[in-house]
Design a protein around this motif. Sequence first.
Motif, PDB file in Angstrom:
ATOM      1  N   SER A 267       0.816  -1.314  -0.063  1.00 49.81           N
ATOM      2  CA  SER A 267      -0.096   0.105  -0.085  1.00 49.81           C
ATOM      3  C   SER A 267       0.736   1.241   0.024  1.00 49.81           C
ATOM      4  CB  SER A 267      -0.932   0.053   1.075  1.00 49.81           C
ATOM      5  OG  SER A 267      -1.711  -0.856   1.273  1.00 49.81           O
ATOM      6  N   SER A 268       2.063   1.083   0.809  1.00 53.25           N
ATOM      7  CA  SER A 268       2.828   2.325   0.852  1.00 53.25           C
ATOM      8  C   SER A 268       3.330   2.779  -0.534  1.00 53.25           C
ATOM      9  CB  SER A 268       3.751   2.112   1.924  1.00 53.25           C
ATOM     10  OG  SER A 268       3.424   2.268   3.469  1.00 53.25           O
ATOM     11  N   LEU A 269       4.141   1.537  -1.074  1.00 49.68           N
ATOM     12  CA  LEU A 269       4.586   1.761  -2.473  1.00 49.68           C
ATOM     13  C   LEU A 269       3.554   2.419  -3.621  1.00 49.68           C
ATOM     14  CD1 LEU A 269       6.657  -1.415  -3.068  1.00 49.68           C
ATOM     15  CD2 LEU A 269       7.531   0.749  -2.587  1.00 49.68           C
ATOM     16  N   PHE A 270       2.342   1.919  -3.601  1.00 48.85           N
ATOM     17  CA  PHE A 270       1.233   2.392  -4.259  1.00 48.85           C
ATOM     18  C   PHE A 270       1.022   3.843  -3.764  1.00 48.85           C
ATOM     19  CE2 PHE A 270      -3.276   3.654  -4.726  1.00 48.85           C
ATOM     20  CZ  PHE A 270      -3.338   3.394  -6.252  1.00 48.85           C
ATOM     21  N   LEU A 271       0.895   4.368  -2.919  1.00 47.99           N
ATOM     22  CA  LEU A 271       0.648   5.761  -2.436  1.00 47.99           C
ATOM     23  C   LEU A 271       1.803   6.425  -2.902  1.00 47.99           C
ATOM     24  CD1 LEU A 271      -1.213   5.308   1.101  1.00 47.99           C
ATOM     25  CD2 LEU A 271      -2.310   6.036  -1.164  1.00 47.99           C
ATOM     26  N   GLY A 272       2.986   5.942  -2.451  1.00 50.34           N
ATOM     27  CA  GLY A 272       4.351   6.809  -2.743  1.00 50.34           C
ATOM     28  C   GLY A 272       4.473   7.195  -4.266  1.00 50.34           C
ATOM     29  N   ILE A 273       3.759   6.240  -5.087  1.00 52.05           N
ATOM     30  CA  ILE A 273       3.852   6.568  -6.721  1.00 52.05           C
ATOM     31  C   ILE A 273       2.587   7.386  -7.158  1.00 52.05           C
ATOM     32  CG2 ILE A 273       3.926   5.243  -8.709  1.00 52.05           C
ATOM     33  CD1 ILE A 273       5.311   2.880  -7.735  1.00 52.05           C
ATOM     34  N   ARG A 274       1.285   6.874  -6.629  1.00 50.04           N
ATOM     35  CA  ARG A 274       0.250   7.464  -7.238  1.00 50.04           C
ATOM     36  C   ARG A 274      -0.387   8.694  -6.273  1.00 50.04           C
ATOM     37  NH1 ARG A 274      -2.565   4.251 -11.007  1.00 50.04           N
ATOM     38  NH2 ARG A 274      -3.761   6.090 -10.817  1.00 50.04           N
ATOM     39  N   GLY A 275      -0.296   8.056  -5.125  1.00 51.62           N
ATOM     40  CA  GLY A 275      -0.899   9.066  -3.997  1.00 51.62           C
ATOM     41  C   GLY A 275      -2.460   9.043  -4.142  1.00 51.62           C
ATOM     42  N   ILE A 276      -3.183   9.990  -3.323  1.00 50.79           N
ATOM     43  CA  ILE A 276      -4.542   9.967  -3.304  1.00 50.79           C
ATOM     44  C   ILE A 276      -4.973  11.202  -3.714  1.00 50.79           C
ATOM     45  CG2 ILE A 276      -6.639   9.672  -2.164  1.00 50.79           C
ATOM     46  CD1 ILE A 276      -5.309   7.611   0.026  1.00 50.79           C
ATOM     47  N   ARG A 277      -6.036  11.396  -4.586  1.00 50.87           N
ATOM     48  CA  ARG A 277      -6.269  12.874  -5.091  1.00 50.87           C
ATOM     49  C   ARG A 277      -7.541  13.248  -4.775  1.00 50.87           C
ATOM     50  NH1 ARG A 277      -1.597  14.518  -6.389  1.00 50.87           N
ATOM     51  NH2 ARG A 277      -0.309  13.045  -7.791  1.00 50.87           N
ATOM     52  N   LYS A 278      -8.759  12.437  -4.247  1.00 51.39           N
ATOM     53  CA  LYS A 278      -9.946  13.010  -3.921  1.00 51.39           C
ATOM     54  C   LYS A 278     -10.616  11.675  -3.041  1.00 51.39           C
ATOM     55  CE  LYS A 278     -11.843  10.941  -8.067  1.00 51.39           C
ATOM     56  NZ  LYS A 278     -12.819  11.194  -9.284  1.00 51.39           N
ATOM     57  N   ASN A 279     -11.804  11.932  -2.321  1.00 53.23           N
ATOM     58  CA  ASN A 279     -12.500  11.115  -1.743  1.00 53.23           C
ATOM     59  C   ASN A 279     -11.557  10.691  -0.509  1.00 53.23           C
ATOM     60  OD1 ASN A 279     -14.748  11.038  -3.406  1.00 53.23           O
ATOM     61  ND2 ASN A 279     -13.707   9.464  -4.764  1.00 53.23           N
ATOM     62  N   TYR A 280     -11.004  11.486   0.202  1.00 53.91           N
ATOM     63  CA  TYR A 280     -10.335  11.257   1.232  1.00 53.91           C
ATOM     64  C   TYR A 280     -10.882  10.651   2.560  1.00 53.91           C
ATOM     65  CZ  TYR A 280      -6.400  13.537  -1.084  1.00 53.91           C
ATOM     66  OH  TYR A 280      -5.188  13.998  -1.824  1.00 53.91           O
ATOM     67  N   VAL A 281     -12.129  11.345   2.783  1.00 52.78           N
ATOM     68  CA  VAL A 281     -12.998  10.892   3.931  1.00 52.78           C
ATOM     69  C   VAL A 281     -13.586   9.496   3.783  1.00 52.78           C
ATOM     70  CG1 VAL A 281     -15.049  11.564   5.474  1.00 52.78           C
ATOM     71  CG2 VAL A 281     -13.602  13.188   4.296  1.00 52.78           C
ATOM     72  N   LYS A 282     -14.074   9.324   2.341  1.00 56.75           N
ATOM     73  CA  LYS A 282     -14.685   8.009   2.283  1.00 56.75           C
ATOM     74  C   LYS A 282     -13.719   6.600   2.333  1.00 56.75           C
ATOM     75  CE  LYS A 282     -17.569   7.565  -1.186  1.00 56.75           C
ATOM     76  NZ  LYS A 282     -17.972   7.253  -2.573  1.00 56.75           N
ATOM     77  N   ILE A 283     -12.321   7.181   1.631  1.00 53.74           N
ATOM     78  CA  ILE A 283     -11.354   6.144   1.861  1.00 53.74           C
ATOM     79  C   ILE A 283     -10.797   5.896   3.409  1.00 53.74           C
ATOM     80  CG2 ILE A 283      -8.778   5.720   0.949  1.00 53.74           C
ATOM     81  CD1 ILE A 283      -9.530   7.085  -1.565  1.00 53.74           C
TER      82      ILE A 283
END
Length: 411
Positions: A267-283
């Motif tokens: 998960s950390s590798l995915f987030l380090g590459i792509r990040g999150i752009r929207k729907n922070y509260v839902k996620i």
Amino acid sequence: MDIKKNYHRFLLLWSGELVSAVGSGLTGFGLGVYVFRQTGSAADMALVSLLAFLPTLFLSVPAGVLADRYDRRLLMMLGDGLSAIGILYIFICMQTGGASLIQICTGVTISSVFSSLLEPSYRATVSDILDKEDYSKASGLVSLAGSARYLISPVLAGILLTAADIRLLLIMDMGTFILTVICTGVVRRGLESKAQEQKEAFFSLLREGWLAVTEKKGVLIIILLSSVMTCFMGAFQILAGPVILSFSDSATLGITETVCASGMLVSSLFLGIRGIRKNYVKILSLSLMTAGAAMAIFGLKENLILICLSGFLFFSMLPFANNCLDYLVRTNIEEQLQGRAWGLIGFLSQIGYVVAYSLSGLTADEIGSVFMIGVGRGSAAVIIISGIMLSIIAGVIYPIKSVRRLEKTEV
């Protein structure tokens, strides 16, 4: 501002903290196994974790103020370097005939006192170095570094303990402090300290930090909910070891913890590459609900395959939750207030760990004794109940309007 150069500085700083996390993980794993073998008590094991955590929690608030008043990189160097004193004390006790529970508790407390200087300065330094567009990726990498103590350290410590004793782990941990201080020192040379211009009184700074945290209702709500959730998550982190050690050995525990923690790596590798752009509260809500369900499954049976799969799922959800929390808070607090704000946030959101570390081991021992099922299954019962409660609390987050508005009210 040279954005590319500053990101390289962040990566160097992050590398040092990665090494430090591995070293701390070696000591944490080794001391946990050592105490459990000596006492056979989940409560004693939890006590060591509590005293390793408690000073950092209560000192995080003044440490946050210091991060806004003085040189943040210097505070990081002092925190990392001086925390080796506690580990050295335990090592000396080991050399003179074996460390008692009291001596181990004393050593981890000393180490934790100095480590408290690190976290607020580290988080505020990320804001100093990077632009807002890089926050999400940086948060993913910070989570990745934090996962090293669960991913790399357990299997390495488990292997080392089959050939040597805990003293080797302590020596390796002390060695990592040197490299971490060097990395932070290099970064410090290339940055100007904004905090040195701050001359306000300590309690004035503390009040400003409190106002920064409480002025937006949504920020305060997710911090308080985080405190409740960390109580349940802390129970899992404390009691997973006794569950596995009750029917297996330290090497198997190390391998199992590494397999579980690899979910955090993915998960950390995915987030380090792509990040999150929207729907922070839902996620945030969905990830914590899933983590709770994984905890409940983890405690069902003494089956290593089931334990590894559910543990993997649990850890894979944590970077998503941490990333969303980090972004929602970081983008709603002014940069010059972030040191003292993160100190307060760390204190408020992690009070739950104090409750978990204080009560989970005692509760597991008591359940195991009363129902005559042993400390391992007693620990599993506490984990199952905690997982169910975590899922319920996580489901409360998304419907709260003031929390959802945080995605639209960035500073």
